[in-house]
Design an enzyme around this catalytic site. Structure first.
Site, mmCIF file in Angstrom:
data_model
loop_
_atom_site.group_PDB
_atom_site.id
_atom_site.type_symbol
_atom_site.label_atom_id
_atom_site.label_comp_id
_atom_site.label_asym_id
_atom_site.label_seq_id
_atom_site.Cartn_x
_atom_site.Cartn_y
_atom_site.Cartn_z
ATOM 1 N N PHE A 122 37.645 43.530 42.340
ATOM 2 C CA PHE A 122 38.928 43.669 43.126
ATOM 3 C C PHE A 122 38.336 43.050 44.532
ATOM 4 O O PHE A 122 39.384 42.507 45.291
ATOM 5 C CB PHE A 122 39.719 44.958 42.978
ATOM 6 C CG PHE A 122 40.413 45.187 42.098
ATOM 7 C CD1 PHE A 122 41.760 44.715 41.558
ATOM 8 C CD2 PHE A 122 39.659 46.086 40.977
ATOM 9 C CE1 PHE A 122 42.193 45.150 40.508
ATOM 10 C CE2 PHE A 122 40.143 46.503 39.853
ATOM 11 C CZ PHE A 122 41.522 46.058 39.425
ATOM 12 N N THR A 131 32.955 37.578 52.309
ATOM 13 C CA THR A 131 33.298 38.730 51.227
ATOM 14 C C THR A 131 33.751 37.806 49.842
ATOM 15 O O THR A 131 33.217 38.219 48.688
ATOM 16 C CB THR A 131 34.373 39.584 51.689
ATOM 17 O OG1 THR A 131 33.956 40.071 52.667
ATOM 18 C CG2 THR A 131 34.985 40.537 50.447
ATOM 19 N N ASP A 189 47.277 33.605 41.556
ATOM 20 C CA ASP A 189 48.040 32.377 41.475
ATOM 21 C C ASP A 189 47.854 31.390 42.939
ATOM 22 O O ASP A 189 48.167 30.113 42.598
ATOM 23 C CB ASP A 189 49.421 32.534 40.941
ATOM 24 C CG ASP A 189 50.265 33.329 42.311
ATOM 25 O OD1 ASP A 189 49.847 33.751 43.256
ATOM 26 O OD2 ASP A 189 51.549 33.263 42.199
ATOM 27 N N GLU A 190 47.393 31.743 43.786
ATOM 28 C CA GLU A 190 47.443 30.950 45.119
ATOM 29 C C GLU A 190 46.461 29.945 44.847
ATOM 30 O O GLU A 190 46.670 28.775 45.772
ATOM 31 C CB GLU A 190 47.046 31.857 46.442
ATOM 32 C CG GLU A 190 48.411 32.843 46.525
ATOM 33 C CD GLU A 190 48.387 32.968 48.031
ATOM 34 O OE1 GLU A 190 48.053 32.415 49.130
ATOM 35 O OE2 GLU A 190 49.219 33.959 48.332
ATOM 36 N N TYR A 195 42.236 31.628 52.457
ATOM 37 C CA TYR A 195 42.125 32.703 51.518
ATOM 38 C C TYR A 195 42.318 32.271 50.238
ATOM 39 O O TYR A 195 41.433 32.485 49.290
ATOM 40 C CB TYR A 195 43.385 33.913 51.714
ATOM 41 C CG TYR A 195 43.523 34.378 50.653
ATOM 42 C CD1 TYR A 195 42.723 35.502 50.199
ATOM 43 C CD2 TYR A 195 44.654 34.149 49.679
ATOM 44 C CE1 TYR A 195 43.015 36.038 48.887
ATOM 45 C CE2 TYR A 195 44.927 34.809 48.476
ATOM 46 C CZ TYR A 195 44.060 36.310 48.293
ATOM 47 O OH TYR A 195 44.153 36.686 47.125
HETATM 48 P P1 NAD Z 1 43.239 45.066 49.333
HETATM 49 O O1 NAD Z 1 43.335 44.112 50.721
HETATM 50 O O2 NAD Z 1 44.203 45.943 49.289
HETATM 51 O O3 NAD Z 1 42.198 45.685 49.104
HETATM 52 C C1 NAD Z 1 40.857 45.025 49.103
HETATM 53 C C2 NAD Z 1 39.665 46.200 49.046
HETATM 54 O O4 NAD Z 1 38.589 45.596 48.882
HETATM 55 C C3 NAD Z 1 39.651 47.269 50.047
HETATM 56 O O5 NAD Z 1 39.761 48.518 49.621
HETATM 57 C C4 NAD Z 1 38.460 46.919 51.105
HETATM 58 O O6 NAD Z 1 37.950 48.004 51.641
HETATM 59 C C5 NAD Z 1 37.540 46.325 49.775
HETATM 60 N N1 NAD Z 1 36.570 45.480 50.458
HETATM 61 C C6 NAD Z 1 36.925 44.260 51.128
HETATM 62 N N2 NAD Z 1 35.701 43.866 51.452
HETATM 63 C C7 NAD Z 1 34.700 44.482 50.863
HETATM 64 C C8 NAD Z 1 33.097 44.142 50.548
HETATM 65 N N3 NAD Z 1 32.630 43.247 51.384
HETATM 66 N N4 NAD Z 1 32.478 45.108 49.796
HETATM 67 C C9 NAD Z 1 33.155 46.125 49.012
HETATM 68 N N5 NAD Z 1 34.438 46.405 49.276
HETATM 69 C C10 NAD Z 1 35.235 45.602 50.121
HETATM 70 O O7 NAD Z 1 43.536 44.156 48.133
HETATM 71 P P2 NAD Z 1 44.326 44.142 46.879
HETATM 72 O O8 NAD Z 1 45.788 43.542 47.229
HETATM 73 O O9 NAD Z 1 44.431 45.341 46.174
HETATM 74 O O10 NAD Z 1 43.722 42.825 46.074
HETATM 75 C C11 NAD Z 1 42.820 43.081 45.052
HETATM 76 C C12 NAD Z 1 42.341 41.879 44.580
HETATM 77 O O11 NAD Z 1 43.428 41.274 43.830
HETATM 78 C C13 NAD Z 1 41.885 40.791 45.498
HETATM 79 O O12 NAD Z 1 40.647 40.157 44.910
HETATM 80 C C14 NAD Z 1 42.970 39.904 45.791
HETATM 81 O O13 NAD Z 1 42.612 38.599 46.075
HETATM 82 C C15 NAD Z 1 43.569 39.872 44.114
HETATM 83 N N6 NAD Z 1 45.090 39.642 44.137
HETATM 84 C C16 NAD Z 1 45.906 40.458 44.859
HETATM 85 C C17 NAD Z 1 47.137 39.936 44.850
HETATM 86 C C18 NAD Z 1 48.333 40.741 45.660
HETATM 87 O O14 NAD Z 1 49.372 40.596 45.633
HETATM 88 N N7 NAD Z 1 47.992 41.802 46.551
HETATM 89 C C19 NAD Z 1 47.742 39.192 44.068
HETATM 90 C C20 NAD Z 1 47.005 38.262 43.329
HETATM 91 C C21 NAD Z 1 45.240 38.543 43.456
HETATM 92 O O1 DAU Z 2 50.408 35.193 45.278
HETATM 93 C C1 DAU Z 2 49.463 36.120 45.176
HETATM 94 C C2 DAU Z 2 49.074 36.564 46.496
HETATM 95 O O2 DAU Z 2 50.190 37.401 46.895
HETATM 96 C C3 DAU Z 2 47.962 37.229 46.711
HETATM 97 O O3 DAU Z 2 46.832 36.567 46.189
HETATM 98 C C4 DAU Z 2 47.522 37.725 47.895
HETATM 99 O O4 DAU Z 2 46.541 38.419 48.123
HETATM 100 C C5 DAU Z 2 48.822 38.608 48.751
HETATM 101 O O5 DAU Z 2 48.323 38.860 50.029
HETATM 102 C C6 DAU Z 2 49.876 37.761 48.443
HETATM 103 O O6 DAU Z 2 50.156 36.611 49.275
HETATM 104 P P1 DAU Z 2 51.427 36.155 50.188
HETATM 105 O O7 DAU Z 2 50.962 35.586 51.124
HETATM 106 O O8 DAU Z 2 52.237 35.689 49.078
HETATM 107 O O9 DAU Z 2 51.724 37.793 50.392
HETATM 108 P P2 DAU Z 2 52.610 38.022 51.648
HETATM 109 O O10 DAU Z 2 53.026 39.335 51.398
HETATM 110 O O11 DAU Z 2 51.735 38.178 52.987
HETATM 111 O O12 DAU Z 2 53.917 37.323 52.008
HETATM 112 C C7 DAU Z 2 54.731 37.175 50.774
HETATM 113 C C8 DAU Z 2 55.778 35.977 51.386
HETATM 114 O O13 DAU Z 2 56.761 36.673 52.420
HETATM 115 C C9 DAU Z 2 55.102 34.798 51.743
HETATM 116 O O14 DAU Z 2 55.975 33.730 51.426
HETATM 117 C C10 DAU Z 2 55.151 34.909 53.260
HETATM 118 C C11 DAU Z 2 56.384 35.840 53.512
HETATM 119 N N1 DAU Z 2 56.366 36.723 54.733
HETATM 120 C C12 DAU Z 2 55.378 37.588 54.948
HETATM 121 C C13 DAU Z 2 55.151 38.518 56.082
HETATM 122 C C14 DAU Z 2 53.813 39.398 56.113
HETATM 123 C C15 DAU Z 2 57.394 36.667 55.626
HETATM 124 O O15 DAU Z 2 58.459 35.932 55.660
HETATM 125 N N2 DAU Z 2 57.133 37.542 56.825
HETATM 126 C C16 DAU Z 2 56.125 38.284 57.055
HETATM 127 O O16 DAU Z 2 56.182 39.242 57.934
#
Ligand code: NAD
Ligand code: DAU
Length: 361
Positions: free
Chosen positions: A80, A99, A132-133, A157
């Site tokens: 993750f 990273t 999915d991005e 990203y």
């Molecule tokens: P997050 O940002 O909440 O957490 C990331 C974690 O990784 C943190 O605990 C951070 O300390 C750790 N980390 C960062 N750099 C590191 C390093 N060099 N070594 C060890 N640990 C490190 O992320 P999340 O939202 O939980 O996402 C987890 C995974 O899922 C990511 O790979 C992200 O791309 C993927 N993902 C997230 C979403 C989403 O909507 N949040 C959607 C699709 C995919």
């Molecule tokens: O689709 C998966 C992705 O979803 C993950 O891979 C990423 O790690 C995760 O951060 C997330 O990306 P998004 O850019 O879609 O998430 P975010 O919550 O930043 O934004 C969701 C949507 O809302 C996006 O269209 C941008 C918009 N937004 C976001 C913020 C922070 C706003 O309109 N206002 C805001 O202040």
């Protein structure tokens, strides 16, 4: 599966996954660098905590990862750890390359070495959690993303995640490492850092701050409740074929504006005494994200048909659970709100948007 190395297990999805894995009876070695996005607060009250070992360290640290794989006889790695916020990648892409690309490469090298030393066991698994991005953006009439959609990442990203996916696949094809990849949509739920849309909106609304909507707010995301995502990863680990990828989503298509309006209505209902009712009065349109993807949608047929997975939360039930969780975890939110880095980030991201908007007026 006996012993899992989970990277990034102190972050949002990782900490939810660690909870699930510990209820399944496996041992979890949790490697996390505790960046701004990770916190030991996310790992309080773990079930079967005696089977959990937390290691504070960096995935780029080869010596450390080599030692962990050997010492703990790890057979499954769930990756993750990443830099995850698109807006931060636009303002500072370098850490994302380090990273997400170099870190994944370094883990693959360590994993290959351990796998070969162990006699190349077929049951070992490197599972890569992706997004999915990597597929870019959809027009209004395009079919949803699926496992064969060509890659077309639009943000630094997304490009860094795409590169990491390609590395994992290449190690599978070239060296024979058994791997799986999931590409999922936007997660939401407990322990999400409040820089992302849903927890940011709730935190700002509770404090009577503006609720920033980028551009026209008509962008569409497919929202996946985090526990459903963790169940999907577990199904892939248990039953997914090596070399297979799966797209995972929540089967919904709201606009960002609709999501924020729904959160405001939930807060009106759950915090009726707030002086900010109706919370929708706080909605504020700000300058758009550069390169902002317009629409995501996910086809979950493969994971449904092959592994029997489907999301259990609708957006309505998942958002209600999320708001309730945030209201019950005020001290968790407060600890983040007080971090200087968090305040700096809000100033950096949103002041700039306000000034861009006034220049354009
Ligand atoms: P997050 O940002 O909440 O957490 C990331 C974690 O990784 C943190 O605990 C951070 O300390 C750790 N980390 C960062 N750099 C590191 C390093 N060099 N070594 C060890 N640990 C490190 O992320 P999340 O939202 O939980 O996402 C987890 C995974 O899922 C990511 O790979 C992200 O791309 C993927 N993902 C997230 C979403 C989403 O909507 N949040 C959607 C699709 C995919
Ligand atoms: O689709 C998966 C992705 O979803 C993950 O891979 C990423 O790690 C995760 O951060 C997330 O990306 P998004 O850019 O879609 O998430 P975010 O919550 O930043 O934004 C969701 C949507 O809302 C996006 O269209 C941008 C918009 N937004 C976001 C913020 C922070 C706003 O309109 N206002 C805001 O202040």
């Amino acid at each position: 599966m006996d012993t899992l190395l989970v990277t990034g297990g102190a972050g949002f999805i990782g900490s939810n996954f660690v909870r699930l894995a510990l209820t399944q009876g496996v041992r979890v070695i949790n490697l996390d660098a505790l960046t701004y996005a990770g916190s030991l607060e996310n790992l309080k009250d773990l079930p079967n905590a005696d089977r959990h070992v937390f290691v504070h360290g960096d995935i780029c640290d080869r010596e450390l990862v080599d030692a962990l794989l050997e010492e703990h006889a790890v057979d499954t790695l769930v990756h993750f750890a990443a830099e995850t916020h698109v807006d931060r990648s636009i303002l500072g892409p370098e850490q994302f390359v380090r990273t997400n690309i170099h870190g994944t490469f370094s883990l693959l090298e360590a994993w290959k070495k351990a796998w070969i030393r162990a006699g190349e066991p077929a049951h070992w698994r490197f599972h890569h959690v992706s997004s999915d991005e990597v597929f870019g953006t959809l027009g209004p009439d395009d079919p949803p993303f699926c496992e064969t959609t060509p890659y077309a990442p639009n943000s630094p990203y997304a490009a860094s995640k795409a590169a990491s996916d390609h590395l994992v696949r290449a190690y599978g094809v070239t060296y024979g490492l058994p791997y799986t990849i999931t590409n999922c949509s936007n997660n939401y739920g407990p322990y999400q850092f409040p820089e992302k849309l849903i927890p940011l909106t709730v935190l700002n609304a509770l404090e009577g701050r503006e609720l920033p909507i980028y551009g026209d707010g008509q962008q569409i995301r497919d929202w996946l409740f985090v526990e459903d995502h963790c169940q999907a990863i577990w199904a892939v680990l248990e039953r997914g074929a090596p070399g297979r990828t799966y797209t995972v989503g929540g089967d919904n298509q709201p606009t960002n504006l609709k999501v924020v309006q729904t959160l405001c209505a939930l807060l009106d209902e759950l915090v009726p005494g707030s002086r900010y009712v109706p919370h929708a009065q706080l909605i504020h349109f700000v300058a758009d994200r550069p390169g902002h993807d317009r629409r995501y949608s996910i086809d979950v047929s493969r994971i449904g048909e092959e592994l029997g997975w489907e999301p259990s939360e609708s957006l309505a039930t998942g958002l209600r659970r999320t708001v309730q969780w945030l209201l019950e975890h005020g001290s968790w939110l407060e600890a983040i709100r007080r971090q200087p880095d968090y305040q700096n980030w809000l100033n950096r991201n949103y002041d700039q948007r306000a000034s861009q908007l006034s220049e354009g007026d």
